[in-house]
Design a protein around this motif. Structure first.
Motif, mmCIF file in Angstrom:
data_model
loop_
_atom_site.group_PDB
_atom_site.id
_atom_site.type_symbol
_atom_site.label_atom_id
_atom_site.label_comp_id
_atom_site.label_asym_id
_atom_site.label_seq_id
_atom_site.Cartn_x
_atom_site.Cartn_y
_atom_site.Cartn_z
ATOM 1 N N ALA A 150 -41.469 1.566 -14.642
ATOM 2 C CA ALA A 150 -40.491 0.852 -13.816
ATOM 3 C C ALA A 150 -41.168 -0.240 -12.983
ATOM 4 C CB ALA A 150 -39.747 1.826 -12.912
ATOM 5 N N TYR A 151 -42.342 0.048 -12.439
ATOM 6 C CA TYR A 151 -43.057 -0.952 -11.639
ATOM 7 C C TYR A 151 -43.560 -2.085 -12.530
ATOM 8 C CZ TYR A 151 -45.838 -2.816 -7.817
ATOM 9 O OH TYR A 151 -46.354 -3.630 -6.838
ATOM 10 N N TRP A 152 -44.029 -1.740 -13.714
ATOM 11 C CA TRP A 152 -44.475 -2.759 -14.672
ATOM 12 C C TRP A 152 -43.316 -3.700 -14.999
ATOM 13 C CZ3 TRP A 152 -48.714 -4.685 -16.903
ATOM 14 C CH2 TRP A 152 -48.540 -5.466 -18.036
ATOM 15 N N ASP A 153 -42.155 -3.146 -15.306
ATOM 16 C CA ASP A 153 -40.989 -3.963 -15.641
ATOM 17 C C ASP A 153 -40.610 -4.878 -14.491
ATOM 18 O OD1 ASP A 153 -40.872 -2.767 -18.121
ATOM 19 O OD2 ASP A 153 -39.207 -1.431 -17.606
ATOM 20 N N LYS A 154 -40.663 -4.358 -13.280
ATOM 21 C CA LYS A 154 -40.314 -5.156 -12.102
ATOM 22 C C LYS A 154 -41.294 -6.312 -11.915
ATOM 23 C CE LYS A 154 -39.855 -4.782 -7.105
ATOM 24 N NZ LYS A 154 -40.042 -3.922 -5.950
ATOM 25 N N LYS A 155 -42.582 -6.045 -12.045
ATOM 26 C CA LYS A 155 -43.593 -7.071 -11.801
ATOM 27 C C LYS A 155 -43.677 -8.113 -12.913
ATOM 28 C CE LYS A 155 -46.058 -7.183 -8.731
ATOM 29 N NZ LYS A 155 -45.984 -7.803 -7.412
ATOM 30 N N PHE A 156 -43.482 -7.709 -14.169
ATOM 31 C CA PHE A 156 -43.683 -8.630 -15.279
ATOM 32 C C PHE A 156 -42.402 -9.215 -15.843
ATOM 33 C CE2 PHE A 156 -47.901 -7.097 -14.952
ATOM 34 C CZ PHE A 156 -48.670 -8.152 -15.380
ATOM 35 N N TYR A 157 -41.293 -8.522 -15.671
ATOM 36 C CA TYR A 157 -40.045 -9.021 -16.241
ATOM 37 C C TYR A 157 -39.010 -9.352 -15.178
ATOM 38 C CZ TYR A 157 -42.239 -7.100 -20.390
ATOM 39 O OH TYR A 157 -43.128 -6.820 -21.392
ATOM 40 N N GLY A 158 -39.313 -9.030 -13.923
ATOM 41 C CA GLY A 158 -38.439 -9.409 -12.819
ATOM 42 C C GLY A 158 -37.201 -8.549 -12.645
ATOM 43 N N TYR A 159 -37.183 -7.387 -13.241
ATOM 44 C CA TYR A 159 -36.046 -6.496 -13.034
ATOM 45 C C TYR A 159 -36.529 -5.063 -12.958
ATOM 46 C CZ TYR A 159 -36.392 -5.690 -18.092
ATOM 47 O OH TYR A 159 -36.845 -5.384 -19.343
ATOM 48 N N GLN A 160 -35.647 -4.244 -12.399
ATOM 49 C CA GLN A 160 -35.968 -2.837 -12.277
ATOM 50 C C GLN A 160 -35.272 -2.058 -13.364
ATOM 51 O OE1 GLN A 160 -34.715 -2.223 -8.215
ATOM 52 N NE2 GLN A 160 -36.834 -2.218 -7.553
ATOM 53 N N SER A 161 -35.914 -1.033 -13.842
ATOM 54 C CA SER A 161 -35.298 -0.153 -14.840
ATOM 55 C C SER A 161 -34.187 0.623 -14.181
ATOM 56 C CB SER A 161 -36.328 0.815 -15.397
ATOM 57 O OG SER A 161 -37.362 0.114 -16.052
#
Length: 60
Positions: free
Chosen positions: A44-55
């Motif tokens: 979830a943190y990876w998605d937020k930091k690299f894709y700009g959204y939260q799972s």
């Protein structure tokens, strides 16, 4: 959890650089008061930091 090998596969960087990225993200989490696992980062943190959204986790 995202591992260094996952980062290598996703970003096309060396394994050493992948570990550097994970260390940086883990430091951010640790500074925010979270417990971290060395060499891994929560998806979830990876998605937020690299894709700009939260799972979004849904339950049925």
């Amino acid at each position: 959890m995202v591992t260094a090998q996952d980062v290598v596969d996703m970003l096309g960087v060396s394994k050493g650089h992948a570990y550097k990225i994970i260390r940086q993200l883990n430091k951010e989490l640790e500074d925010s008061g979270y417990i971290v696992v060395s060499g891994k980062i929560p998806r979830a943190y990876w998605d937020k930091k690299f894709y700009g959204y939260q799972s979004v986790v849904t339950t049925m």
